[in-house]
Design an enzyme around this catalytic site. Structure first.
Site, short mmCIF file in Angstrom:
data_model
loop_
_atom_site.label_atom_id
_atom_site.label_comp_id
_atom_site.label_asym_id
_atom_site.label_seq_id
_atom_site.Cartn_x
_atom_site.Cartn_y
_atom_site.Cartn_z
N ARG A 15 0.85 -1.49 0.02
CA ARG A 15 -0.18 0.00 -0.03
C ARG A 15 0.49 0.94 -0.02
NH1 ARG A 15 -3.86 -3.92 -0.88
NH2 ARG A 15 -5.45 -4.06 1.18
N GLU A 24 -14.38 -14.62 8.39
CA GLU A 24 -14.49 -13.60 7.47
C GLU A 24 -14.14 -14.96 6.55
OE1 GLU A 24 -11.28 -11.04 7.01
OE2 GLU A 24 -12.13 -10.52 4.96
N LYS A 73 -18.23 -11.50 8.74
CA LYS A 73 -17.97 -10.52 7.84
C LYS A 73 -16.95 -11.69 6.33
CE LYS A 73 -13.32 -7.31 6.80
NZ LYS A 73 -12.14 -6.98 7.35
N SER A 86 -14.77 -5.00 2.05
CA SER A 86 -14.75 -4.34 0.21
C SER A 86 -13.92 -5.22 -0.26
CB SER A 86 -14.31 -3.11 0.68
OG SER A 86 -12.79 -3.17 0.89
N GLY A 87 -13.77 -5.65 -0.39
CA GLY A 87 -12.69 -7.07 -1.08
C GLY A 87 -12.35 -6.29 -2.35
N GLY A 88 -11.96 -4.65 -2.81
CA GLY A 88 -11.86 -4.22 -3.65
C GLY A 88 -12.78 -3.31 -4.76
N ARG A 113 -9.52 -1.59 2.92
CA ARG A 113 -9.52 0.15 0.95
C ARG A 113 -10.13 0.78 0.64
NH1 ARG A 113 -7.91 -5.39 -2.12
NH2 ARG A 113 -9.30 -6.77 -0.34
#
Ligand code: 13P
Length: 343
Positions: free
Chosen positions: A33, A178, A220, A262-264, A295
């Protein structure tokens, strides 16, 4: 196991108007990141960045809990040296900890992964509790591709999630469970729908077998979306409807709540999808639907900051704005028009 404490922590994590900030990027992920904004990842730059997020004025209005990485749990605020778990607790924000050791290649199953970290977990959880963590996270990843996922991959990941969850509850720590069906790939929303339904079903079978107390967990899940590389992208309403459909079919009513990853997804999509679910379906849901974004909460903050001290106020403003919009989305009161108004 203190069921009362587990239930009240879980309920606080998914309370209306708020959600969870996932700031538990491992050092290698944080490195990636930071590389994208031209910042070297060191213990100090990571501390500075996490300080920026956690000391954002007013974030506690929209953030119920923060997931930390092991290093961050032991770091402190820059200005007055208060250890982060204590600092967050003083604000009324619950500190949490990522406890898995990452997704590793699954033997004999090319392209598939299993999350590791069960060995020694009981001892680590007991230390984390003493350091102030009241919830934990374990992420399992399921990849959709040619001939995958296999039954074996779904099974071993669900089994490990349940073993982790039981150990957490023994230590009075709420497990975030998750199971992430990845967006990466050319698959259709139908595949995501089918594989997610299968995966979540298996996860709850294992949780039941291993006597996990459902009122003391937070699920999640991924949302039901089209693969990133799919030529046909489902719209906001379809994503919301299908996600709710899959959750209703697989998640027992006892579960305290769901906080999506959110996964992208883009910032705006992640907010719009959650908002649509709550605006359209809230009345018919047995659990609260909230967010636990990494993210989608941090992307604009990171680029605004770009490692420069003078950008910190603007970066904090960007973070507060995303937190606020997602807080509104948990009540179905966000609207896309706000994005342009604020810009
Ligand atoms: P994303 O929202 O970036 O997917 O991260 C959430 C998370 O904690 C993944 O484990």
């Amino acid at each position: 196991m203190n069921k009362e404490q587990l239930r009240s922590t879980a309920n606080a994590m998914v309370q209306k108007g708020k959600g969870i900030l996932a700031a538990d990027e491992s050092n290698p992920t944080c490195g990636k990141r930071f590389e994208s904004i031209g910042v070297e990842s060191t213990e100090l730059t990571r501390n500075t960045y996490r300080d920026l997020l956690f000391t954002t004025n007013g974030m506690e209005e929209f953030i119920s809990g923060v997931i930390l990485f092991d290093e961050t749990l032991r770091q402190s605020t820059i200005s007055d040296g208060v250890v982060f778990p204590q600092y967050l607790k003083n604000l009324g924000v619950i500190p949490g900890i990522k406890v898995d050791k990452g997704a590793k290649e699954l033997a004999s199953h090319s392209g598939e992964k299993v999350t590791e970290g069960l060995d020694g977990l009981r001892e680590r959880l007991s230390e984390y509790y003493k350091l102030g963590a009241r919830f934990a996270k374990w992420r399992a990843v399921i990849t959709i591709g040619d001939g995958i996922p296999t039954e074996a991959c779904i099974h071993v990941n669900a089994h490990a999630l349940a073993r982790y969850a039981a150990l957490c509850q023994e230590a009075d720590i709420v497990p975030i469970v998750e199971p992430e069906v990845l967006m990466e790939g050319k698959h259709s929303i139908d595949s995501c729908h089918e594989i997610s339904q299968k995966t979540f079903t298996k996860v709850f079978e294992e949780l039941d077998k291993q006597r996990v107390y459902l009122e003391g967990i937070v699920l999640k899940p991924n949302m039901i979306v089209s693969g990133i590389g799919c030529s046909e992208q489902a719209g906001v309403e379809e994503v919301a409807d299908r996600t709710v459909e899959v959750l209703k079919a697989t998640v027992p009513d006892d579960v305290s709540g769901c906080a999506f990853l959110s996964g992208g997804q883009s910032n705006e999509n992640a907010t719009a999808h959650l908002n649509m679910m709550n605006a359209k379906h809230e009345g018919s849901l047995p659990w609260n639907l909230s967010f636990s974004y990494g993210r989608a909460l941090q992307a604009s903050t990171l680029t605004t900051w770009s490692g420069k001290d003078e950008n910190i106020p603007a970066a904090q403003e960007a973070f507060l704005q995303r937190a606020k919009f997602n807080g509104m989305a948990t009540k179905g009161t966000y609207s896309e028009a706000l994005e342009t108004e604020m810009a």
